[in-house]
Every structure is written in C-alpha cells, then in structure tokens.
Design a protein around this motif. Structure first.
Motif, short mmCIF file in Angstrom:
data_model
loop_
_atom_site.label_atom_id
_atom_site.label_comp_id
_atom_site.label_asym_id
_atom_site.label_seq_id
_atom_site.Cartn_x
_atom_site.Cartn_y
_atom_site.Cartn_z
N ALA A 78 8.41 0.13 7.89
CA ALA A 78 9.21 -0.45 6.82
C ALA A 78 10.69 -0.17 7.02
CB ALA A 78 8.75 0.09 5.46
N VAL A 79 11.52 -1.08 6.55
CA VAL A 79 12.97 -0.87 6.58
C VAL A 79 13.31 0.35 5.73
CG1 VAL A 79 15.17 -1.83 5.80
CG2 VAL A 79 13.56 -3.27 7.07
N GLY A 80 14.17 1.20 6.25
CA GLY A 80 14.56 2.42 5.54
C GLY A 80 13.84 3.65 6.02
N THR A 81 12.82 3.47 6.87
CA THR A 81 12.03 4.60 7.35
C THR A 81 12.87 5.54 8.21
OG1 THR A 81 10.02 3.26 7.33
CG2 THR A 81 9.98 5.21 8.70
N GLY A 82 13.88 5.01 8.88
CA GLY A 82 14.63 5.79 9.85
C GLY A 82 15.31 7.03 9.32
N ILE A 83 15.52 7.14 8.02
CA ILE A 83 16.16 8.35 7.49
C ILE A 83 15.31 9.58 7.78
CG2 ILE A 83 15.14 8.12 5.18
CD1 ILE A 83 17.75 9.29 4.07
N HIS A 113 0.82 -1.22 0.00
CA HIS A 113 0.00 0.00 0.00
C HIS A 113 0.85 1.27 0.00
CE1 HIS A 113 -3.45 -2.63 0.76
NE2 HIS A 113 -2.72 -3.19 1.69
N GLY A 114 2.16 1.13 -0.24
CA GLY A 114 3.02 2.32 -0.31
C GLY A 114 3.21 3.02 1.01
N ILE A 115 3.02 2.31 2.12
CA ILE A 115 3.14 2.93 3.44
C ILE A 115 4.44 2.49 4.10
CG2 ILE A 115 2.09 3.19 5.73
CD1 ILE A 115 -0.62 2.53 4.35
N TYR A 116 5.26 3.47 4.42
CA TYR A 116 6.53 3.20 5.11
C TYR A 116 6.37 3.34 6.61
CZ TYR A 116 9.48 2.91 0.96
OH TYR A 116 10.07 2.49 -0.21
N THR A 117 5.76 4.44 7.03
CA THR A 117 5.64 4.70 8.46
C THR A 117 4.20 4.49 8.91
OG1 THR A 117 5.93 6.33 10.23
CG2 THR A 117 5.49 7.21 8.03
N HIS A 118 3.97 3.34 9.52
CA HIS A 118 2.64 3.00 10.02
C HIS A 118 2.40 3.59 11.41
CE1 HIS A 118 4.27 -0.20 7.43
NE2 HIS A 118 3.08 -0.19 6.87
N ILE A 119 3.48 3.70 12.18
CA ILE A 119 3.40 4.25 13.54
C ILE A 119 4.42 5.36 13.65
CG2 ILE A 119 3.58 3.77 16.01
CD1 ILE A 119 3.41 0.77 13.82
N ALA A 120 3.95 6.57 13.92
CA ALA A 120 4.85 7.71 14.07
C ALA A 120 4.58 8.40 15.40
CB ALA A 120 4.64 8.71 12.92
N GLY A 121 5.66 8.83 16.05
CA GLY A 121 5.54 9.64 17.25
C GLY A 121 6.15 11.00 16.95
N ILE A 122 5.32 12.02 16.89
CA ILE A 122 5.78 13.36 16.50
C ILE A 122 5.85 14.24 17.74
CG2 ILE A 122 5.39 15.32 14.98
CD1 ILE A 122 5.79 12.69 13.48
N GLY A 131 16.98 -13.91 6.45
CA GLY A 131 16.02 -14.02 5.36
C GLY A 131 14.79 -13.15 5.50
N LEU A 132 14.72 -12.37 6.57
CA LEU A 132 13.53 -11.53 6.78
C LEU A 132 13.31 -10.55 5.64
CD1 LEU A 132 11.44 -11.28 9.14
CD2 LEU A 132 12.71 -9.25 9.87
N MET A 133 14.40 -9.95 5.14
CA MET A 133 14.26 -9.00 4.04
C MET A 133 13.81 -9.69 2.76
SD MET A 133 14.68 -5.91 4.94
CE MET A 133 14.90 -5.17 3.32
N SER A 134 14.20 -10.93 2.56
CA SER A 134 13.74 -11.66 1.38
C SER A 134 12.23 -11.87 1.43
CB SER A 134 14.46 -13.02 1.29
OG SER A 134 15.84 -12.84 1.09
N ALA A 135 11.72 -12.21 2.61
CA ALA A 135 10.28 -12.38 2.75
C ALA A 135 9.55 -11.07 2.49
CB ALA A 135 9.94 -12.91 4.15
N SER A 136 10.14 -9.97 2.94
CA SER A 136 9.52 -8.66 2.74
C SER A 136 9.55 -8.25 1.27
CB SER A 136 10.24 -7.61 3.60
OG SER A 136 9.76 -6.32 3.35
N THR A 137 10.71 -8.34 0.63
CA THR A 137 10.82 -7.90 -0.76
C THR A 137 10.08 -8.83 -1.72
OG1 THR A 137 12.94 -9.05 -0.97
CG2 THR A 137 13.01 -6.73 -0.38
N ALA A 138 9.84 -10.09 -1.30
CA ALA A 138 9.04 -11.01 -2.12
C ALA A 138 7.55 -10.71 -2.04
CB ALA A 138 9.31 -12.45 -1.70
N GLY A 139 7.17 -9.79 -1.15
CA GLY A 139 5.76 -9.43 -1.02
C GLY A 139 4.96 -10.36 -0.13
N ASN A 140 5.66 -11.14 0.71
CA ASN A 140 4.96 -12.08 1.58
C ASN A 140 4.90 -11.63 3.03
OD1 ASN A 140 4.61 -13.94 -0.56
ND2 ASN A 140 6.69 -14.73 -0.24
#
Length: 480
Positions: free
Chosen positions: A312-317, A137-146, A297-306
């Motif tokens: 999401a990984v990479g959100t921290g930037i 669904h194109g969502i990187y940050t599902h939980i944010a604390g502002i 293998g966690l990233m493989s499961a994620s990038t395979a769409g499963n």
C-alpha cells in the motif's frame, strides 16, 4: 573482529554434541578438490548468464552485464532455528501492519507518547495521501523482506525492515534451482524445505486482498518502472512465475476510478497491482507531476476501493531506520508482548545525547542514513579512514535527524568458496514474509547475502556482495 565471529558451520559433531546440520557439507568440502569447486562455480555463473539474471548498479556503465556473484556452498539452518525466526518474523510484520493502520488512522501510539509525533508526521516517508484510506483487509505490507543477522548460536538480530518494495526473492528461487542442478547428490542428503512454492503463495496472497467489491477471480498485474530499473529482471521473473501480466505505466489507464490494462482485446480491469514503483512516481496527479512511470488517477482508483496496491502507498515510512529503533516498543504496544527477535541497539542522532555519543565513537560505530538503502550513504567506522570519519562528522552535525548509529556487530560467517579456497565470510539473511487476508506465510529460508571480501561486513549486491542458497533442514540430520 573475524577471530571472534560466530562460525555457523562450527566444529565437527555439532555444538555441545547436538545435531550437526553441516555434517554432509563438511564432508563434501573435505572431499572436493579446488578444481571441482571452481568448475561448479563457473557452471553456476553460466546458468545465471543464460537465464539473464542480472543486477544493474546505478552509475555503472557496465550495469547491464553485471551478475550477482553466487557461492555454491549452501548456508544451512536447522528446523528449530528456522521455527524461532519464523515466529519472530510473523510477530514483527503483524506489528508493522498494526502500526501503519494506526498512524494513518487514529494515531493512538502517538497520543500515548510511545513515538515522538514529529518523527512520524514530519517524516519524508509519511504519505498524506494515505491518510484516512484503509487498504483492503487493513493490510499495508503484503510483501516484506526482513534483514536478519546472527552473532551467536541463539543470537539473531533484525538489522532492517524492508516493506516499501523489497527485492531479491528471484535470487532465492533461482539459487535453489541452480543448486539442485549442480549438486543433486549433496541436495539429496538433506531434507531441505522447498522455496519454489513462493510464487504460488504470493499469487494466493495477492488474490486474497482484492477489493471487497471484486465478484470474480481477481486479476493481478506486476507494475515495473521498466527495463532500466536495477531489479527489472526480478519484475519480469515474478510476473512470469505468477502467470500475470508485467506492465508499465503506459500500459494502464484509469477510467471511472477503475484501473484497466490496454490489451489487443480492449481494456481489461485490474483488481490487484503488485507495484515495484515507489510512492513518489506512482501517480503524477497525486505525487510528482513529471513522473512517467506511474498512472494518472491510480490513487483515485485505490481510495475508491476499486484497486488494491501491494504494498500500500505510505508503507515506506516503516523502512525508516529511526522508526525501526522503536520496534520493540511498537511490538509491545500493539501485540502486548515482548519482541521475539531483537533489534540492533541504535542511537538516534536526532537526540542530543545520542549525537554526542556517536561523534565521540565514530571509529567504533556504523552510521546510516535513516532513509538509506542498498548499502549507500553509510559509514562503517572501523573500516573508514580518519578523513572519511571527519567528513561524516560534518554531515551528522549539519543534519543529525537524518542518521542513526549502531555498534559494529560481529556478523556470523559461513564457509564460502573464494580465490584462496574455502574460507569464512560474513553473511546476513533476508526472509520474505507474505501477508494476506488469510494470514501470514513465509517460505523456509530466504536470501542469504555474503560479503565476499575478507573481513567485509557489507553484503549488499550493489556494494560487491554475493548470494548463497539457504537450506532449512530437518533436525534429524541427513536423509537418503
């Protein structure tokens, strides 16, 4: 500084004759003896100790026993004030998600020259493994604390964005439960918006972002680094409230690009993993090979769409404070509108003119590491010694790209019960913003953090700060 800080309780009768959301609290404080307030504080501490709500501070030998101090005087926001904050928070998190989709995809904002490309592409928070793999669904940050600070009746500023693994929501929920137990009469006098619906909203949010190929009710789990982590209580609290399993890396395995949890009935498929483990430790095959906290293998499961990872990984930037300084431009670029919540003015020390200004005004500024958190690695210039400022100047000269500087804001104050009685103390607010496939939702309020030392502006629990319950109340005033 304290003499000009905005007092949120303000004068009796409200500001300019308007509604006074603190009217009942003011009366309660005026008619409550110090002994009564102290007794309620001790009862609150007993509640927290019994339920085991602790916060570990790294390097502290007594970390396992530390409670975050709780103040029984609630912090109150009117419904109108909250509505203004809510609109700005939704706008901001929507823009953050658009930014993350862009920098790991077409990079239009870099091509447009809005943000220097090297600030993103050479940033330690930029994750090469996330490139070209759009999350469900194109969502990187599902939980944010502002983190929000206030300096006047209508002046709210975003101090920081926390979208990597934001913490503190368990305290928001437990603070409310304790207040309802200890002060039911005061609570009944207000139409206080609920926060106890947060776990239900969080579960619905996580289930809504399950992989598109999930053809059953999604299975959600919470991944914790383990009980040595400073926020372990919150991990177990949330798993319990969500009604899902709390797992560690050793409980999980990846097979055929699918994630499974080991159970007594055999492997069980997991569709959504609410992970409280940082990117660097989440998969030893992709990141740190020595990590035992993640799952090979966690990233493989994620990038395979499963598998959906939240966040999401990479959100921290987006937590980077130099990136933060561009948020007004980011909102304008992706939303086509001006930011509803202001940024704190920020000098990026990577820029020569900003560095020169910062070095010349260290005694007036707050200087922070761009990737710092928890109140660590910062200099509060007005409260620092000349030796501390000189030491920080050397750090700035050696690695200017690692720091930003901001003016020392006069944070608003709220009445707080202290050893000397009820006195004003500086506060901030961390609302928790949840984004799923069906939109963005925020429970009214959030975690108010309070600097318990007189004059202190540092509210972080790791630096001795405490917390308050935050009440969003109906504008018509008292109830009951």
């Amino acid at each position: 500084m304290d003499a000009i800080a905005y007092d949120e309780m303000g004068p009796a009768g409200g500001v300019d004759g308007g509604q006074d959301p603190y009217a009942a609290v003011r009366e309660w404080l005026a008619t409550s003896s110090p002994e009564y307030l102290e007794t309620r504080c001790k009862q609150a501490e007993l509640f927290f100790r019994r339920i085991g709500i602790t916060f570990a501070v790294y390097g502290d030998a007594q970390a396992d026993e530390r409670l975050i101090p709780f103040d029984i005087v609630p912090r109150i926001l009117s419904r109108a004030e909250w509505s203004k904050l809510e609109r700005g928070l939704v706008q901001r998190v929507t823009a953050l998600n658009a930014f993350l989709n862009d920098i790991y995809g077409p990079r239009e904002i870099l091509r447009a020259g809005i943000i220097p490309a090297d600030l993103v592409l050479r940033n330690p928070g930029f994750c090469l493994a996330a490139m070209g793999h759009k999350p469900a669904h194109g969502i990187y940050t599902h939980i944010a604390g502002i983190d929000i600070v206030r300096t006047g009746p209508d002046d709210f500023f975003v101090l920081e964005d926390n979208v990597r693994t934001p913490s503190g929501v368990s305290y928001m929920i437990e603070n409310r439960e304790v207040m309802m137990r200890l002060l039911p009469d005061l609570f009944a006098k207000h139409g206080v918006a609920p926060v106890e619906t947060y776990p239900e909203i969080l579960l619905n949010t996580l289930q809504s972002v399950a992989p598109p190929n999930c053809d059953r009710e999604p299975v959600v789990a919470v991944l914790t680094p383990g009980f040595h982590n400073s926020a372990y209580y919150e991990h177990s609290f949330l798993a319990d409230k969500l009604g899902v399993e709390l797992v560690e890396g050793s409980d999980l395995l990846v097979r055929d690009d699918e994630l499974f949890m080991r159970t007594t009935d055999g492997p069980q498929r997991i569709d959504v993993l609410y992970r409280r483990v940082d990117d660097a430790y989440i998969d030893p095959l992709t990141f740190r090979p020595t990590s035992v906290l993640g799952v090979p293998g966690l990233m493989s499961a994620s990038t395979a769409g499963n598998l959906t990872l939240a966040n999401a990984v990479g959100t921290g930037i987006a937590d980077d404070k130099a990136i933060y300084s561009y948020m007004p431009e980011i909102i304008r670029f992706y939303m086509g509108e001006e930011a509803l919540l202001q940024n704190v003015p920020t000098w990026r020390c990577r820029e020569p003119e900003a560095l020169a200004y910062t070095l010349d005004h260290l005694a007036e500024l707050v200087v922070k590491e761009v990737d710092g958190s928890g109140g660590y690695g910062m200099l509060v210039g007005p409260h620092a010694s000349s030796a501390e400022r000189a030491e920080f100047a050397d750090k700035l000269k050696a690695h200017p790209e690692g720091f930003i500087a901001q003016p020392t804001l006069s944070l608003s104050t709220c009445p707080t019960f202290c050893d000397s009685g009820v006195a004003p103390r500086h506060v901030d607010l961390r609302p928790f913003v949840l984004t799923g496939a069906k939109g963005t939702r925020i429970v009214p309020g959030g975690l108010t953090r309070v600097a318990l030392s007189e004059g202190s502006l540092v509210v972080n629990s790791s630096q001795g700060g405490g917390t308050k319950d935050t009440w969003v109340v109906d504008d018509e005033g008292e109830h009951g």
